[in-house]
Design a protein around this motif. Structure first.
Motif, PDB file in Angstrom:
ATOM      1  N   THR A  35       0.829  -1.205   0.000  1.00 29.36           N
ATOM      2  CA  THR A  35       0.000   0.000   0.000  1.00 29.36           C
ATOM      3  C   THR A  35       0.864   1.256   0.000  1.00 29.36           C
ATOM      4  OG1 THR A  35      -1.699  -1.120   1.256  1.00 29.36           O
ATOM      5  CG2 THR A  35      -1.788   1.264   1.254  1.00 29.36           C
ATOM      6  N   VAL A  36       0.510   2.185  -0.877  1.00 31.78           N
ATOM      7  CA  VAL A  36       1.153   3.507  -0.861  1.00 31.78           C
ATOM      8  C   VAL A  36       0.096   4.507  -0.424  1.00 31.78           C
ATOM      9  CG1 VAL A  36       2.198   5.311  -2.271  1.00 31.78           C
ATOM     10  CG2 VAL A  36       2.725   2.918  -2.737  1.00 31.78           C
ATOM     11  N   LEU A  37       0.395   5.224   0.660  1.00 32.85           N
ATOM     12  CA  LEU A  37      -0.530   6.243   1.133  1.00 32.85           C
ATOM     13  C   LEU A  37      -0.171   7.557   0.435  1.00 32.85           C
ATOM     14  CD1 LEU A  37      -2.887   6.273   3.053  1.00 32.85           C
ATOM     15  CD2 LEU A  37      -1.318   6.829   4.927  1.00 32.85           C
ATOM     16  N   SER A  58       8.790  15.169  -5.624  1.00 28.30           N
ATOM     17  CA  SER A  58       8.186  14.150  -6.475  1.00 28.30           C
ATOM     18  C   SER A  58       7.621  13.032  -5.593  1.00 28.30           C
ATOM     19  CB  SER A  58       9.266  13.604  -7.412  1.00 28.30           C
ATOM     20  OG  SER A  58       8.689  12.659  -8.253  1.00 28.30           O
ATOM     21  N   GLY A  59       6.388  12.640  -5.869  1.00 28.59           N
ATOM     22  CA  GLY A  59       5.772  11.567  -5.096  1.00 28.59           C
ATOM     23  C   GLY A  59       5.090  12.025  -3.819  1.00 28.59           C
ATOM     24  N   SER A  60       5.052  13.346  -3.580  1.00 29.87           N
ATOM     25  CA  SER A  60       4.471  13.835  -2.316  1.00 29.87           C
ATOM     26  C   SER A  60       2.943  13.850  -2.348  1.00 29.87           C
ATOM     27  CB  SER A  60       5.020  15.229  -1.985  1.00 29.87           C
ATOM     28  OG  SER A  60       4.749  16.135  -3.035  1.00 29.87           O
ATOM     29  N   GLY A  61       2.342  13.694  -3.537  1.00 36.57           N
ATOM     30  CA  GLY A  61       0.880  13.603  -3.603  1.00 36.57           C
ATOM     31  C   GLY A  61       0.205  14.755  -4.314  1.00 36.57           C
ATOM     32  N   LYS A  62       0.979  15.595  -4.993  1.00 35.30           N
ATOM     33  CA  LYS A  62       0.403  16.793  -5.638  1.00 35.30           C
ATOM     34  C   LYS A  62      -0.661  16.426  -6.679  1.00 35.30           C
ATOM     35  CE  LYS A  62       4.457  18.122  -7.106  1.00 35.30           C
ATOM     36  NZ  LYS A  62       5.280  17.036  -6.538  1.00 35.30           N
ATOM     37  N   SER A  63      -0.277  15.537  -7.601  1.00 36.68           N
ATOM     38  CA  SER A  63      -1.223  15.168  -8.665  1.00 36.68           C
ATOM     39  C   SER A  63      -2.421  14.440  -8.072  1.00 36.68           C
ATOM     40  CB  SER A  63      -0.553  14.267  -9.698  1.00 36.68           C
ATOM     41  OG  SER A  63       0.517  14.945 -10.284  1.00 36.68           O
ATOM     42  N   THR A  64      -2.166  13.596  -7.092  1.00 37.53           N
ATOM     43  CA  THR A  64      -3.275  12.860  -6.471  1.00 37.53           C
ATOM     44  C   THR A  64      -4.254  13.835  -5.828  1.00 37.53           C
ATOM     45  OG1 THR A  64      -1.748  11.045  -6.039  1.00 37.53           O
ATOM     46  CG2 THR A  64      -3.834  10.988  -4.878  1.00 37.53           C
TER      47      THR A  64
END
Ligand SMILES: Nc1ncnc2c1ncn2[C@@H]1O[C@H](COP(=O)(O)OP(=O)(O)OP(=O)(O)O)[C@@H](O)[C@H]1O
Length: 276
Positions: A35-37, A58-64
């Motif tokens: 799982t990736v939160l 990168s990967g911090s959740g901006k697009s999500t």
């Protein structure tokens, strides 16, 4: 936090002055040990008639975060509102209509149709939806973006900056409540990028629009009213009236913190942001 459920959207200073908000927004990808939160219980208020930038590694959740706010992605837990409409729980058809009627999008890659001229590209989403543009508004947008003498040109006959201005006009054409811009200057040289940022700024200041922009560039973020900093799926900080230097300093501090103490994926730093 409670807002009158029947409050109509007025186009400008609405009753809540909130364009979008989340409470406990959580998004997990995968299951079990893998799982990736991507978002970890995010509470955020996006102010109406403001330019909000979202930054973070990168990967911090901006697009999500952007996808969940725009109803492009379902959430694992928590709630999301666009204006006074809770979008979590809406059916796909309702979401599609909501996105079409109330949200504008700009992407790094312009996403223009090569066989259509600038004007046709600008009005395409409304044409597909069978909506008639508000003529006066459309003219205003075209003039604000300086596209008057480019309307007959196809994308290939336009510079990158002009193409992004067309994409900006397309996002604005239906007078959406909220515009999401995902790295809108990522494919532009610095001059064209500045121009597009200036137009997004004008869309907020002169046209009363609300903009959320994801960017990696402190110089781009400096055009916003407020920068939200994401780290490991949480909002870890914010900065009002940002400057490029101020944003850069803040990012360096995060990097240094990370380098010293990589720690668990979701550390204690969390200043859940409330504005407006
Ligand atoms: N469809 C997916 N399936 C699995 N994991 C995903 C998916 N989409 C995103 N993730 C993970 O969620 C986390 C957040 O991703 P997200 O794309 O939101 O980050 P970002 O801040 O926008 O990154 P970047 O700046 O690189 O675009 C990352 O760890 C990413 O690997």
């Amino acid at each position: 936090m409670s807002t009158p459920a029947s409050a109509p959207f007025t186009g400008h200073s609405g009753p809540t002055a909130i364009a979008a908000r989340t409470r406990g927004l959580t998004k997990a990808y995968g299951s079990g040990e893998t799982t990736v939160l991507a978002l970890d219980s995010v509470d955020v208020d996006i102010a109406r008639e403001r330019f909000t930038a979202v930054m973070g590694p990168s990967g911090s959740g901006k697009s999500t975060l952007m996808h969940c706010l725009a109803g492009l992605d379902n959430v694992s837990a928590g709630q999301v509102w666009l204006g006074d409409t809770e979008i979590t729980g809406l059916k796909e058809r309702e979401l599609t209509r909501l996105r079409r009627d109330r949200i504008g999008f700009m992407f790094q890659s312009f996403n223009l149709i090569p066989t259509l001229n600038a004007l046709e590209n600008i009005t395409l989403p409304m044409d597909i939806a069978g909506q008639r543009p508000d003529r006066a508004w459309l003219e205003h947008v075209i003039d604000t973006l300086g596209l008057r003498d480019r309307l007959e040109h196809r994308p290939a006959q336009l510079s990158g900056g002009q193409q992004q201005r067309v994409a900006c006009a397309r996002a604005l054409a239906s007078k959406p409540e909220l515009i999401f811009a995902d790295e809108p200057t990522g494919n532009l040289d610095s001059r064209a990028g500045l121009e597009v940022l200036g137009f997004l700024r004008e869309a907020v200041d002169k046209l009363g629009q609300s903009v959320v922009m994801v960017t990696h560039d402190p110089g781009a973020a400096a055009h916003s009213d407020l920068v939200l900093f994401l780290g490991d799926g949480r909002i870890v900080d914010d900065m009002a009236r940002p400057t490029a230097d101020g944003v850069l300093e803040r990012m360096k501090r995060f990097d240094a913190l990370h380098a010293v103490a990589p720690g668990p994926p979701h550390g204690p730093a969390d200043s859940a942001t409330e504005q407006g």
